[in-house]
Design a protein around this motif. Structure first.
Motif, PDB file in Angstrom:
ATOM      1  N   MET A  83       0.847  -1.185   0.000  1.00 46.60           N
ATOM      2  CA  MET A  83       0.000   0.000   0.000  1.00 46.60           C
ATOM      3  C   MET A  83       0.891   1.247   0.000  1.00 46.60           C
ATOM      4  SD  MET A  83      -3.031   1.120   2.578  1.00 46.60           S
ATOM      5  CE  MET A  83      -4.317   0.512   1.537  1.00 46.60           C
ATOM      6  N   ASN A  84       0.509   2.233  -0.809  1.00 44.76           N
ATOM      7  CA  ASN A  84       1.201   3.516  -0.782  1.00 44.76           C
ATOM      8  C   ASN A  84       0.182   4.640  -0.980  1.00 44.76           C
ATOM      9  OD1 ASN A  84       0.879   4.222  -3.582  1.00 44.76           O
ATOM     10  ND2 ASN A  84       2.617   2.916  -4.100  1.00 44.76           N
ATOM     11  N   ILE A  85       0.666   5.845  -1.039  1.00 40.33           N
ATOM     12  CA  ILE A  85      -0.199   7.031  -1.091  1.00 40.33           C
ATOM     13  C   ILE A  85      -1.120   7.003  -2.317  1.00 40.33           C
ATOM     14  CG2 ILE A  85       1.317   8.612  -2.361  1.00 40.33           C
ATOM     15  CD1 ILE A  85      -0.222   9.647   0.867  1.00 40.33           C
ATOM     16  N   TYR A  86      -0.661   6.367  -3.394  1.00 43.71           N
ATOM     17  CA  TYR A  86      -1.434   6.357  -4.635  1.00 43.71           C
ATOM     18  C   TYR A  86      -2.632   5.403  -4.602  1.00 43.71           C
ATOM     19  CZ  TYR A  86       2.792   8.732  -6.097  1.00 43.71           C
ATOM     20  OH  TYR A  86       3.848   9.599  -6.188  1.00 43.71           O
ATOM     21  N   ASP A  87      -2.731   4.594  -3.567  1.00 44.89           N
ATOM     22  CA  ASP A  87      -3.859   3.666  -3.429  1.00 44.89           C
ATOM     23  C   ASP A  87      -5.109   4.333  -2.868  1.00 44.89           C
ATOM     24  OD1 ASP A  87      -2.376   1.456  -4.351  1.00 44.89           O
ATOM     25  OD2 ASP A  87      -1.522   1.149  -2.351  1.00 44.89           O
ATOM     26  N   PHE A  88      -4.997   5.572  -2.430  1.00 43.70           N
ATOM     27  CA  PHE A  88      -6.114   6.228  -1.749  1.00 43.70           C
ATOM     28  C   PHE A  88      -6.947   7.077  -2.696  1.00 43.70           C
ATOM     29  CE2 PHE A  88      -3.112   5.211   1.540  1.00 43.70           C
ATOM     30  CZ  PHE A  88      -3.936   4.662   2.506  1.00 43.70           C
ATOM     31  N   LYS A  89      -8.225   7.089  -2.399  1.00 43.31           N
ATOM     32  CA  LYS A  89      -9.166   7.972  -3.081  1.00 43.31           C
ATOM     33  C   LYS A  89      -9.663   8.967  -2.046  1.00 43.31           C
ATOM     34  CE  LYS A  89     -10.509   4.732  -6.574  1.00 43.31           C
ATOM     35  NZ  LYS A  89     -11.466   3.808  -7.083  1.00 43.31           N
ATOM     36  N   VAL A  90      -9.862  10.187  -2.498  1.00 39.49           N
ATOM     37  CA  VAL A  90     -10.351  11.257  -1.623  1.00 39.49           C
ATOM     38  C   VAL A  90     -11.551  11.902  -2.297  1.00 39.49           C
ATOM     39  CG1 VAL A  90      -8.092  11.663  -0.553  1.00 39.49           C
ATOM     40  CG2 VAL A  90      -8.722  12.931  -2.617  1.00 39.49           C
ATOM     41  N   GLN A  91     -12.226  12.707  -1.553  1.00 43.44           N
ATOM     42  CA  GLN A  91     -13.389  13.402  -2.094  1.00 43.44           C
ATOM     43  C   GLN A  91     -13.063  14.885  -2.225  1.00 43.44           C
ATOM     44  OE1 GLN A  91     -17.070  13.584   0.279  1.00 43.44           O
ATOM     45  NE2 GLN A  91     -18.022  12.526  -1.438  1.00 43.44           N
ATOM     46  N   THR A  92     -13.416  15.460  -3.367  1.00 45.55           N
ATOM     47  CA  THR A  92     -13.194  16.889  -3.566  1.00 45.55           C
ATOM     48  C   THR A  92     -14.234  17.675  -2.772  1.00 45.55           C
ATOM     49  OG1 THR A  92     -14.669  17.119  -5.468  1.00 45.55           O
ATOM     50  CG2 THR A  92     -12.380  16.434  -5.925  1.00 45.55           C
ATOM     51  N   ALA A  93     -14.032  18.959  -2.655  1.00 43.28           N
ATOM     52  CA  ALA A  93     -14.996  19.824  -1.955  1.00 43.28           C
ATOM     53  C   ALA A  93     -16.351  19.820  -2.667  1.00 43.28           C
ATOM     54  CB  ALA A  93     -14.451  21.248  -1.854  1.00 43.28           C
ATOM     55  N   ARG A  94     -16.357  19.442  -3.936  1.00 46.76           N
ATOM     56  CA  ARG A  94     -17.610  19.359  -4.700  1.00 46.76           C
ATOM     57  C   ARG A  94     -18.266  17.984  -4.609  1.00 46.76           C
ATOM     58  NH1 ARG A  94     -15.302  22.622  -9.804  1.00 46.76           N
ATOM     59  NH2 ARG A  94     -15.790  24.693  -9.038  1.00 46.76           N
ATOM     60  N   GLY A  95     -17.648  17.064  -3.841  1.00 46.51           N
ATOM     61  CA  GLY A  95     -18.226  15.746  -3.646  1.00 46.51           C
ATOM     62  C   GLY A  95     -17.831  14.706  -4.685  1.00 46.51           C
ATOM     63  N   GLU A  96     -16.863  15.017  -5.534  1.00 43.32           N
ATOM     64  CA  GLU A  96     -16.410  14.076  -6.554  1.00 43.32           C
ATOM     65  C   GLU A  96     -15.261  13.226  -6.005  1.00 43.32           C
ATOM     66  OE1 GLU A  96     -15.253  17.240  -9.047  1.00 43.32           O
ATOM     67  OE2 GLU A  96     -17.185  17.416 -10.051  1.00 43.32           O
ATOM     68  N   GLN A  97     -15.176  11.973  -6.459  1.00 42.15           N
ATOM     69  CA  GLN A  97     -14.069  11.102  -6.070  1.00 42.15           C
ATOM     70  C   GLN A  97     -12.823  11.456  -6.879  1.00 42.15           C
ATOM     71  OE1 GLN A  97     -13.727   8.334  -3.835  1.00 42.15           O
ATOM     72  NE2 GLN A  97     -15.530   9.313  -2.947  1.00 42.15           N
ATOM     73  N   LYS A  98     -11.678  11.440  -6.219  1.00 46.24           N
ATOM     74  CA  LYS A  98     -10.404  11.706  -6.887  1.00 46.24           C
ATOM     75  C   LYS A  98      -9.393  10.717  -6.333  1.00 46.24           C
ATOM     76  CE  LYS A  98      -7.307  15.349  -8.272  1.00 46.24           C
ATOM     77  NZ  LYS A  98      -7.351  14.942  -9.655  1.00 46.24           N
ATOM     78  N   THR A  99      -8.615  10.142  -7.200  1.00 51.78           N
ATOM     79  CA  THR A  99      -7.578   9.226  -6.753  1.00 51.78           C
ATOM     80  C   THR A  99      -6.256   9.971  -6.602  1.00 51.78           C
ATOM     81  OG1 THR A  99      -6.332   7.224  -7.252  1.00 51.78           O
ATOM     82  CG2 THR A  99      -7.163   8.467  -9.137  1.00 51.78           C
ATOM     83  N   LEU A 100      -5.509   9.642  -5.567  1.00 55.84           N
ATOM     84  CA  LEU A 100      -4.213  10.290  -5.388  1.00 55.84           C
ATOM     85  C   LEU A 100      -3.205   9.798  -6.420  1.00 55.84           C
ATOM     86  CD1 LEU A 100      -3.860  10.618  -1.511  1.00 55.84           C
ATOM     87  CD2 LEU A 100      -4.637  12.304  -3.177  1.00 55.84           C
ATOM     88  N   ALA A 101      -3.535   8.729  -7.138  1.00 52.09           N
ATOM     89  CA  ALA A 101      -2.672   8.281  -8.236  1.00 52.09           C
ATOM     90  C   ALA A 101      -2.553   9.358  -9.312  1.00 52.09           C
ATOM     91  CB  ALA A 101      -3.204   6.978  -8.833  1.00 52.09           C
ATOM     92  N   ASP A 102      -3.521  10.272  -9.360  1.00 55.26           N
ATOM     93  CA  ASP A 102      -3.445  11.394 -10.302  1.00 55.26           C
ATOM     94  C   ASP A 102      -2.226  12.276 -10.032  1.00 55.26           C
ATOM     95  OD1 ASP A 102      -5.821  10.493 -11.412  1.00 55.26           O
ATOM     96  OD2 ASP A 102      -7.054  12.053 -10.490  1.00 55.26           O
ATOM     97  N   TYR A 103      -1.668  12.172  -8.823  1.00 54.73           N
ATOM     98  CA  TYR A 103      -0.523  12.998  -8.434  1.00 54.73           C
ATOM     99  C   TYR A 103       0.798  12.227  -8.497  1.00 54.73           C
ATOM    100  CZ  TYR A 103      -4.173  16.108  -6.772  1.00 54.73           C
ATOM    101  OH  TYR A 103      -5.275  16.927  -6.702  1.00 54.73           O
ATOM    102  N   ARG A 104       0.774  11.043  -9.086  1.00 54.22           N
ATOM    103  CA  ARG A 104       1.993  10.231  -9.194  1.00 54.22           C
ATOM    104  C   ARG A 104       3.101  11.061  -9.850  1.00 54.22           C
ATOM    105  NH1 ARG A 104       2.285   4.885  -8.716  1.00 54.22           N
ATOM    106  NH2 ARG A 104       0.035   4.676  -9.052  1.00 54.22           N
ATOM    107  N   GLY A 105       4.295  10.991  -9.273  1.00 58.17           N
ATOM    108  CA  GLY A 105       5.434  11.726  -9.810  1.00 58.17           C
ATOM    109  C   GLY A 105       5.578  13.138  -9.269  1.00 58.17           C
ATOM    110  N   GLN A 106       4.628  13.576  -8.452  1.00 55.55           N
ATOM    111  CA  GLN A 106       4.705  14.907  -7.857  1.00 55.55           C
ATOM    112  C   GLN A 106       5.062  14.803  -6.371  1.00 55.55           C
ATOM    113  OE1 GLN A 106       1.281  17.388  -8.661  1.00 55.55           O
ATOM    114  NE2 GLN A 106       0.953  16.370 -10.604  1.00 55.55           N
TER     115      GLN A 106
END
Length: 168
Positions: free
Chosen positions: A1-24
């Protein structure tokens, strides 16, 4: 397990995966607009503006667990941060960082980087620095101002650019 395995919710209620930030490089902070430490928003924003093109992303996670310092809804909180502090970095949905309802991301962050008095989050504006490979590198106390560890951020950004110079 690492940081990219997590999903979070935006302030607008949408799901976002932290994998979107891979390499940052990530700076993850639990925030509150009514907290005495709220002026740190300005330093967080300064880091965001200075280093976003080099690969830094600041992620704010509002939290109302400490003396009711984030009592407003997600939409109002995001607007308050933008108007009062000039915040343009991503602010996610309000979460719990401690206790039985703690967000899974924060359970992971606390496990990876304990604080001085154990793993619990002591107060708002506890900061976690994550390298470009998703590893939690360091935890900073609520009272540590963001510009105090700017050198740590620069070091991680330099390491990331050496590993993947084309991506920057």
């Amino acid at each position: 397990m690492n940081i990219y395995d997590f999903k979070v919710q935006t302030a607008r209620g949408e799901q976002k995966t932290l994998a979107d930030y891979r390499g940052q490089v990530l700076l993850i902070v639990n925030t509150a607009t009514k907290c005495g430490l709220a002026p740190q928003f300005k330093e967080l924003q300064r880091l965001h503006e200075t280093y976003k093109d080099a690969g830094l992303t600041v992620l704010g996670f509002p939290c109302n667990q400490f003396q009711n310092q984030e009592p407003v809804q997600n939409s109002e909180m995001a607007e308050t941060c933008e108007i009062n502090f000039g915040v343009t970095f991503p602010l996610l949905a309000k979460i719990d960082v401690n206790g039985p309802n703690a967000d899974p991301l924060y359970k992971y962050l606390k496990k990876e980087a304990s604080g001085f008095f154990g793993s619990g989050i002591k107060w708002n504006f506890t900061k976690f620095l994550v390298d470009a490979e998703g590893r939690v590198v360091k935890r900073y106390s609520p009272t540590t101002k963001p510009l105090k560890f700017e050198a740590d951020i620069k070091k991680l950004l330099e390491q990331a650019s050496k590993k993947n110079p084309v991506a920057r």
